[in-house]
Design a protein around this motif. Structure first.
Motif, PDB file in Angstrom:
ATOM      1  N   GLY A 221     -34.445 -36.125 -65.992  1.00 40.92           N
ATOM      2  CA  GLY A 221     -35.018 -35.173 -65.039  1.00 40.92           C
ATOM      3  C   GLY A 221     -34.801 -33.736 -65.471  1.00 40.92           C
ATOM      4  O   GLY A 221     -35.705 -32.896 -65.396  1.00 40.92           O
ATOM      5  N   ALA A 222     -33.591 -33.439 -65.937  1.00 36.47           N
ATOM      6  CA  ALA A 222     -33.288 -32.081 -66.398  1.00 36.47           C
ATOM      7  C   ALA A 222     -34.091 -31.743 -67.654  1.00 36.47           C
ATOM      8  O   ALA A 222     -34.555 -30.605 -67.813  1.00 36.47           O
ATOM      9  N   ALA A 223     -34.271 -32.718 -68.536  1.00 34.39           N
ATOM     10  CA  ALA A 223     -35.060 -32.480 -69.753  1.00 34.39           C
ATOM     11  C   ALA A 223     -36.522 -32.214 -69.408  1.00 34.39           C
ATOM     12  O   ALA A 223     -37.158 -31.336 -70.004  1.00 34.39           O
ATOM     13  N   ILE A 224     -37.052 -32.945 -68.433  1.00 40.81           N
ATOM     14  CA  ILE A 224     -38.436 -32.699 -68.000  1.00 40.81           C
ATOM     15  C   ILE A 224     -38.565 -31.298 -67.426  1.00 40.81           C
ATOM     16  O   ILE A 224     -39.527 -30.579 -67.721  1.00 40.81           O
ATOM     17  N   MET A 225     -37.591 -30.887 -66.609  1.00 40.31           N
ATOM     18  CA  MET A 225     -37.615 -29.521 -66.067  1.00 40.31           C
ATOM     19  C   MET A 225     -37.587 -28.498 -67.194  1.00 40.31           C
ATOM     20  O   MET A 225     -38.327 -27.509 -67.159  1.00 40.31           O
TER      21      MET A 225
ATOM     22  N   LEU B 235     -23.485 -31.904 -67.768  1.00 42.68           N
ATOM     23  CA  LEU B 235     -23.373 -33.362 -67.766  1.00 42.68           C
ATOM     24  C   LEU B 235     -22.671 -33.847 -69.028  1.00 42.68           C
ATOM     25  O   LEU B 235     -21.748 -34.671 -68.965  1.00 42.68           O
ATOM     26  N   LEU B 236     -23.070 -33.326 -70.174  1.00 41.81           N
ATOM     27  CA  LEU B 236     -22.429 -33.733 -71.429  1.00 41.81           C
ATOM     28  C   LEU B 236     -20.970 -33.285 -71.483  1.00 41.81           C
ATOM     29  O   LEU B 236     -20.104 -34.024 -71.956  1.00 41.81           O
ATOM     30  N   ALA B 237     -20.686 -32.075 -70.978  1.00 41.57           N
ATOM     31  CA  ALA B 237     -19.301 -31.590 -70.960  1.00 41.57           C
ATOM     32  C   ALA B 237     -18.437 -32.439 -70.039  1.00 41.57           C
ATOM     33  O   ALA B 237     -17.273 -32.741 -70.352  1.00 41.57           O
ATOM     34  N   MET B 238     -18.990 -32.848 -68.898  1.00 42.56           N
ATOM     35  CA  MET B 238     -18.244 -33.686 -67.962  1.00 42.56           C
ATOM     36  C   MET B 238     -17.917 -35.038 -68.595  1.00 42.56           C
ATOM     37  O   MET B 238     -16.787 -35.518 -68.510  1.00 42.56           O
ATOM     38  N   ILE B 239     -18.891 -35.633 -69.252  1.00 44.76           N
ATOM     39  CA  ILE B 239     -18.676 -36.941 -69.870  1.00 44.76           C
ATOM     40  C   ILE B 239     -17.681 -36.838 -71.010  1.00 44.76           C
ATOM     41  O   ILE B 239     -16.778 -37.673 -71.160  1.00 44.76           O
ATOM     42  N   GLN B 240     -17.792 -35.812 -71.826  1.00 39.57           N
ATOM     43  CA  GLN B 240     -16.861 -35.615 -72.933  1.00 39.57           C
ATOM     44  C   GLN B 240     -15.445 -35.412 -72.402  1.00 39.57           C
ATOM     45  O   GLN B 240     -14.487 -35.967 -72.930  1.00 39.57           O
TER      46      GLN B 240
ATOM     47  N   VAL C 147     -20.315 -46.869 -68.209  1.00 38.84           N
ATOM     48  CA  VAL C 147     -21.656 -47.408 -67.952  1.00 38.84           C
ATOM     49  C   VAL C 147     -22.358 -46.567 -66.880  1.00 38.84           C
ATOM     50  O   VAL C 147     -23.538 -46.228 -67.011  1.00 38.84           O
ATOM     51  N   VAL C 148     -21.626 -46.211 -65.820  1.00 42.56           N
ATOM     52  CA  VAL C 148     -22.192 -45.370 -64.768  1.00 42.56           C
ATOM     53  C   VAL C 148     -22.595 -44.007 -65.339  1.00 42.56           C
ATOM     54  O   VAL C 148     -23.677 -43.489 -65.049  1.00 42.56           O
ATOM     55  N   LEU C 149     -21.748 -43.429 -66.177  1.00 44.10           N
ATOM     56  CA  LEU C 149     -22.054 -42.129 -66.780  1.00 44.10           C
ATOM     57  C   LEU C 149     -23.236 -42.226 -67.741  1.00 44.10           C
ATOM     58  O   LEU C 149     -24.034 -41.289 -67.835  1.00 44.10           O
ATOM     59  N   ALA C 150     -23.355 -43.346 -68.436  1.00 42.51           N
ATOM     60  CA  ALA C 150     -24.529 -43.536 -69.298  1.00 42.51           C
ATOM     61  C   ALA C 150     -25.798 -43.585 -68.457  1.00 42.51           C
ATOM     62  O   ALA C 150     -26.834 -43.018 -68.835  1.00 42.51           O
ATOM     63  N   GLY C 151     -25.722 -44.243 -67.304  1.00 41.53           N
ATOM     64  CA  GLY C 151     -26.864 -44.250 -66.385  1.00 41.53           C
ATOM     65  C   GLY C 151     -27.205 -42.851 -65.898  1.00 41.53           C
ATOM     66  O   GLY C 151     -28.383 -42.500 -65.758  1.00 41.53           O
ATOM     67  N   MET C 152     -26.183 -42.046 -65.662  1.00 36.74           N
ATOM     68  CA  MET C 152     -26.437 -40.658 -65.250  1.00 36.74           C
ATOM     69  C   MET C 152     -27.099 -39.860 -66.363  1.00 36.74           C
ATOM     70  O   MET C 152     -27.964 -39.030 -66.102  1.00 36.74           O
ATOM     71  N   VAL C 153     -26.683 -40.100 -67.595  1.00 39.40           N
ATOM     72  CA  VAL C 153     -27.317 -39.401 -68.715  1.00 39.40           C
ATOM     73  C   VAL C 153     -28.799 -39.751 -68.764  1.00 39.40           C
ATOM     74  O   VAL C 153     -29.649 -38.879 -68.955  1.00 39.40           O
ATOM     75  N   LEU C 154     -29.107 -41.032 -68.575  1.00 39.27           N
ATOM     76  CA  LEU C 154     -30.509 -41.450 -68.626  1.00 39.27           C
ATOM     77  C   LEU C 154     -31.330 -40.876 -67.474  1.00 39.27           C
ATOM     78  O   LEU C 154     -32.460 -40.420 -67.681  1.00 39.27           O
ATOM     79  N   THR C 155     -30.796 -40.893 -66.268  1.00 43.54           N
ATOM     80  CA  THR C 155     -31.580 -40.459 -65.114  1.00 43.54           C
ATOM     81  C   THR C 155     -31.530 -38.958 -64.897  1.00 43.54           C
ATOM     82  O   THR C 155     -32.568 -38.298 -64.886  1.00 43.54           O
TER      83      THR C 155
END
Length: 152
Positions: A103-107, A134-139, A91-99
């Protein structure tokens, strides 16, 4: 045989360094009571005056989130972090993906396409790298903790 959980720790370590760098940059701006980020787009005085929080307060809060994000990244690869129940960490990692991901996508979008914020192409490249890390860390976390639970 290669221990994949061990070899895939580098994305979390790289993100922890990036988050701590973010926190240091934000702390520098907080000490100057300015909005923005060193090397990023300029925040005009008018935008700073219209902001709902004092600039120093906002930047100190961002500093704290950078340190917390580094802690979460390290928690995905350390023994003490693996004690956190898997559903809670996911759940925490899902929150990180969202936030962080947003931010990274906007950049990235502003850096490559231009939506008017002021990020340059190299900021966009950093955004793409952050999303990938981020995706590699979560995977890596999901694979390391899912395999352990399945073998019980």
């Amino acid at each position: 045989m290669v221990d994949t959980s061990r070899s895939r720790r580098w994305p979390a370590y790289a993100l922890a360094v990036l988050f701590l760098g973010y926190a240091v940059g934000k702390a520098g701006y907080a000490s100057q009571a300015r909005l923005g980020f060193p090397g990023g787009p300029v925040v005009s005085a008018a935008e700073q005056q219209s902001y709902f929080l004092p600039a120093a307060t906002a930047q100190w809060m961002a500093t704290v989130t950078g340190v917390l994000a580094a802690g979460v990244a390290l928690a995905t690869v350390t023994r003490w972090g693996r004690r956190v129940p898997r559903p809670v960490m996911l759940v925490v990692l899902a929150g990180m993906v969202l936030t962080v991901g947003a931010g990274a996508a906007i950049m990235a979008v502003d850096g490559f396409v231009g939506i008017g914020i002021g990020w340059q192409w190299y900021h966009g490249a950093v955004g793409v790298v952050v999303i990938g890390l981020l995706l590699a860390m979560i995977q890596s976390y999901a694979a390391a903790t899912g395999g352990r639970r399945a073998s019980r």
